[in-house]
Design a protein around this motif. Structure first.
Motif, PDB file in Angstrom:
ATOM      1  N   ARG A 182     -88.451-181.492  72.335  1.00 25.04           N
ATOM      2  CA  ARG A 182     -87.819-182.438  73.174  1.00 25.04           C
ATOM      3  C   ARG A 182     -88.665-182.215  74.713  1.00 25.04           C
ATOM      4  N   ILE A 183     -89.768-183.016  74.788  1.00 28.94           N
ATOM      5  CA  ILE A 183     -90.427-183.069  76.215  1.00 28.94           C
ATOM      6  C   ILE A 183     -89.876-183.991  77.196  1.00 28.94           C
ATOM      7  N   MET A 184     -89.450-183.382  78.526  1.00 26.82           N
ATOM      8  CA  MET A 184     -88.722-184.248  79.255  1.00 26.82           C
ATOM      9  C   MET A 184     -89.574-184.916  80.463  1.00 26.82           C
ATOM     10  N   SER A 185     -89.102-186.108  81.010  1.00 30.15           N
ATOM     11  CA  SER A 185     -89.743-186.675  81.995  1.00 30.15           C
ATOM     12  C   SER A 185     -90.377-185.932  83.033  1.00 30.15           C
ATOM     13  N   LEU A 186     -91.481-186.222  83.479  1.00 31.91           N
ATOM     14  CA  LEU A 186     -92.266-185.204  84.708  1.00 31.91           C
ATOM     15  C   LEU A 186     -91.337-185.645  86.021  1.00 31.91           C
ATOM     16  N   GLN A 187     -90.614-186.942  86.285  1.00 33.63           N
ATOM     17  CA  GLN A 187     -89.943-187.469  87.405  1.00 33.63           C
ATOM     18  C   GLN A 187     -88.619-187.066  87.207  1.00 33.63           C
ATOM     19  N   GLU A 188     -87.983-187.042  86.122  1.00 38.17           N
ATOM     20  CA  GLU A 188     -86.427-186.841  85.863  1.00 38.17           C
ATOM     21  C   GLU A 188     -86.186-185.944  84.781  1.00 38.17           C
ATOM     22  N   PRO A 189     -86.536-184.608  85.082  1.00 38.15           N
ATOM     23  CA  PRO A 189     -86.650-183.672  83.838  1.00 38.15           C
ATOM     24  C   PRO A 189     -85.136-183.533  83.180  1.00 38.15           C
TER      25      PRO A 189
ATOM     26  N   ASP B 130     -87.710-177.631  90.222  1.00 42.08           N
ATOM     27  CA  ASP B 130     -86.429-177.350  90.476  1.00 42.08           C
ATOM     28  C   ASP B 130     -86.179-176.332  91.966  1.00 42.08           C
ATOM     29  N   SER B 131     -85.004-175.953  92.275  1.00 46.58           N
ATOM     30  CA  SER B 131     -84.945-175.021  93.550  1.00 46.58           C
ATOM     31  C   SER B 131     -85.348-173.702  92.909  1.00 46.58           C
ATOM     32  N   GLY B 132     -85.767-172.826  93.685  1.00 43.48           N
ATOM     33  CA  GLY B 132     -85.880-171.270  93.165  1.00 43.48           C
ATOM     34  C   GLY B 132     -87.422-171.441  92.784  1.00 43.48           C
ATOM     35  N   THR B 133     -87.912-170.265  92.840  1.00 45.00           N
ATOM     36  CA  THR B 133     -89.494-169.951  92.758  1.00 45.00           C
ATOM     37  C   THR B 133     -89.900-169.387  91.651  1.00 45.00           C
ATOM     38  N   GLU B 134     -89.044-168.718  90.938  1.00 44.35           N
ATOM     39  CA  GLU B 134     -89.481-168.011  89.699  1.00 44.35           C
ATOM     40  C   GLU B 134     -89.930-168.989  88.532  1.00 44.35           C
ATOM     41  N   ILE B 135     -91.067-168.417  87.901  1.00 43.98           N
ATOM     42  CA  ILE B 135     -91.555-169.212  86.951  1.00 43.98           C
ATOM     43  C   ILE B 135     -91.233-168.764  85.453  1.00 43.98           C
ATOM     44  N   ARG B 136     -90.134-169.211  85.084  1.00 46.30           N
ATOM     45  CA  ARG B 136     -89.690-168.511  83.424  1.00 46.30           C
ATOM     46  C   ARG B 136     -89.032-169.684  82.927  1.00 46.30           C
ATOM     47  N   MET B 137     -88.739-169.776  81.603  1.00 42.00           N
ATOM     48  CA  MET B 137     -87.864-170.562  81.096  1.00 42.00           C
ATOM     49  C   MET B 137     -86.381-170.334  81.399  1.00 42.00           C
ATOM     50  N   ASP B 138     -85.727-171.351  82.027  1.00 41.80           N
ATOM     51  CA  ASP B 138     -84.452-171.231  82.283  1.00 41.80           C
ATOM     52  C   ASP B 138     -83.596-172.494  81.975  1.00 41.80           C
ATOM     53  N   GLU B 139     -82.679-172.589  81.436  1.00 42.19           N
ATOM     54  CA  GLU B 139     -81.803-173.966  80.878  1.00 42.19           C
ATOM     55  C   GLU B 139     -81.468-174.675  82.102  1.00 42.19           C
ATOM     56  N   ALA B 140     -80.958-173.736  83.032  1.00 44.56           N
ATOM     57  CA  ALA B 140     -80.516-174.198  84.347  1.00 44.56           C
ATOM     58  C   ALA B 140     -81.716-174.907  85.244  1.00 44.56           C
ATOM     59  N   ARG B 141     -82.913-174.705  84.793  1.00 49.26           N
ATOM     60  CA  ARG B 141     -84.118-175.304  85.745  1.00 49.26           C
ATOM     61  C   ARG B 141     -84.955-176.013  84.800  1.00 49.26           C
ATOM     62  N   PRO B 142     -84.460-177.263  84.419  1.00 51.43           N
ATOM     63  CA  PRO B 142     -85.295-177.939  83.505  1.00 51.43           C
ATOM     64  C   PRO B 142     -86.537-178.430  83.890  1.00 51.43           C
ATOM     65  N   ALA B 143     -87.029-178.621  85.170  1.00 52.26           N
ATOM     66  CA  ALA B 143     -88.248-179.002  85.363  1.00 52.26           C
ATOM     67  C   ALA B 143     -89.315-177.984  85.176  1.00 52.26           C
ATOM     68  N   VAL B 144     -89.150-176.726  85.738  1.00 54.45           N
ATOM     69  CA  VAL B 144     -90.249-175.858  85.516  1.00 54.45           C
ATOM     70  C   VAL B 144     -90.079-175.333  84.049  1.00 54.45           C
ATOM     71  N   SER B 145     -89.096-175.489  83.270  1.00 50.49           N
ATOM     72  CA  SER B 145     -88.934-175.055  81.838  1.00 50.49           C
ATOM     73  C   SER B 145     -89.899-176.130  80.914  1.00 50.49           C
ATOM     74  N   ASN B 146     -89.774-177.402  81.477  1.00 51.22           N
ATOM     75  CA  ASN B 146     -90.400-178.208  80.884  1.00 51.22           C
ATOM     76  C   ASN B 146     -92.144-178.203  81.265  1.00 51.22           C
ATOM     77  N   LEU B 147     -92.426-177.767  82.242  1.00 47.75           N
ATOM     78  CA  LEU B 147     -93.786-177.601  82.616  1.00 47.75           C
ATOM     79  C   LEU B 147     -94.465-176.375  81.772  1.00 47.75           C
ATOM     80  N   LEU B 148     -93.568-175.285  81.803  1.00 48.53           N
ATOM     81  CA  LEU B 148     -94.144-174.075  80.943  1.00 48.53           C
ATOM     82  C   LEU B 148     -94.055-174.567  79.326  1.00 48.53           C
ATOM     83  N   THR B 149     -93.305-175.378  78.603  1.00 43.52           N
ATOM     84  CA  THR B 149     -93.168-176.069  77.308  1.00 43.52           C
ATOM     85  C   THR B 149     -94.413-176.826  77.410  1.00 43.52           C
ATOM     86  N   LEU B 150     -95.002-177.651  78.269  1.00 43.85           N
ATOM     87  CA  LEU B 150     -96.121-178.220  78.190  1.00 43.85           C
ATOM     88  C   LEU B 150     -97.580-177.211  78.103  1.00 43.85           C
TER      89      LEU B 150
END
Ligand code: TYM
Length: 340
Positions: A193-200, A234-254
């Motif tokens: 399930r890849i999410m939208s780049l604009q609305e994650p 998302d807010s926050g700076t850490e780059i790791r998979m996190d359900e609460a931060r769908p945008a960074v998780s999506n970029l990492l999945t990509l």
């Protein structure tokens, strides 16, 4: 017939059927959720991949666009690695048995089963609520059951349709006697399930009205870089998979899809780095993944005769197989065989 049983006795390989709608250009979600797995599975399975043009018209299509996109999708299957020597590639409308079986299955489907479908609810909010849109999952069941498929590699959004397919196969088998293999879905653990780049919080879609949301397989390197640069974070700076931060998780999945590296290694690699670095490395990896696909796609689009020949051969092979199942189904249903 159980779903454990291999249904192609000639090759002793499990049968796979999957398809994509030619409702727009293929995008990275289609690759991550489906195409990537088709590619891997074709070496060990008996695979059929169709371009489901009959599904596309459940939403209004311009005829010229549909014609162009159908060939486009077929070319992208091949360009992404589907080998026509190994897999059967064809257009759904070239095999009339799909629609014929769909009618028989329609007569076994309850209204409530179709009205429960999430995709129907979502699509009927945006498009005219036609009967085609409503019965769409039955045609999808027919696509699968007509080839006695064991396995259906799809993204997570198709799970509910697969459940209906299984129910219809079981219902037919129960009422008329064993006929259909009951297929299993094959949904990848990552990239399903890849999410939208604009609305994650929304899945990426080939028909999103905001083109910045979607990474198309045919996007130029500049487009890829720009879309990734402008992707929301998302807010926050850490780059790791996190359900609460769908945008960074999506970029990492990509990034994982583009590099095929394990997620733990990717997280370790980006530890302490910032979003700009992630985006820049992701763009490089995505461009590297798509470059050979695009080169092959352009070559195929310049040689339409080759593409048409593949689709012609594919349709002939598919029709032969579909005919066998339909004959059996019609007989069990009680239709008098055609007089010769
Ligand atoms: P379609 O055309 O919407 O999508 C094609 C395939 O891509 C997957 N997919 C995704 N995977 C991950 N992330 C996303 N954002 C994403 N968007 C799409 C889909 O799950 C699908 O595997 N009903 C089907 C087409 C169909 C079909 C079939 C599939 C018709 N008959 C028979 C399998 C077997 C559809 O609309 O897919």
């Amino acid at each position: 017939m159980s779903n454990q049983e291999s249904s192609n006795t000639a090759t002793n390989k499990k049968v796979i059927l999957s398809g994509m709608q030619p409702t727009g250009r293929l995008m990275i979600g289609n690759y991550a959720g489906a195409l990537r797995n088709w590619n891997a599975l074709q070496h060990t399975h008996d695979c059929l991949f169709c371009v489901v043009d009959m599904h596309a018209i459940t939403v209004r299509q311009k005829p010229a666009d549909l014609r162009r996109t159908s060939l486009d999708v077929a070319a992208l299957y091949i360009a992404s690695g589907i080998d026509p020597e190994k897999s059967v590639i064809f257009l759904q409308s070239h095999v009339p048995q799909h629609a014929e079986l769909a009618w028989v299955l329609t007569c076994l489907t309850y209204m409530g089963e179709c009205s429960r479908m999430t995709q129907f609810k979502e699509k009927s909010e945006k498009h005219s609520e036609t009967v085609g849109l409503f019965t769409y999952p039955i045609l999808m069941a027919a696509d699968i059951l007509i080839y006695q498929a064991d396995l259906v590699p799809v993204g997570a959004d198709q799970k509910q349709h697969l459940e209906l397919t299984r129910n219809l196969a079981e219902r037919f088998n129960h009422y008329y006697s064993d006929t259909f293999v009951v297929p299993d879905p094959y949904i990848p653990p990552d990239g399903h399930r890849i999410m939208s780049l604009q609305e994650p919080d929304k899945k990426m879609s080939k028909s999103d009205s905001n083109q910045k949301s979607t990474l198309f397989l045919t996007d130029s390197p500049d487009e890829i870089r720009n879309k990734i640069k402008r992707a929301v974070t998302d807010s926050g700076t850490e780059i790791r998979m996190d359900e609460a931060r769908p945008a960074v998780s999506n970029l990492l999945t990509l990034y994982q899809i583009a590099t095929s590296k394990p997620m733990a290694d990717i997280e370790a690699h980006f530890a302490g780095k910032n979003y700009a670095e992630l985006k820049s490395e992701l763009a490089d990896a995505m461009i590297a993944l798509l470059e050979p696909v695009q080169a092959e796609y352009n070559r195929l689009m310049d040689d339409k005769t080759y593409l048409e020949q593949i689709l012609k051969d594919g349709a002939e092979a598919a029709r032969r197989r579909a005919h066998k199942t339909l004959r059996k189904v019609y007989k069990k249903t009680g239709f008098v065989p055609a007089f010769s």
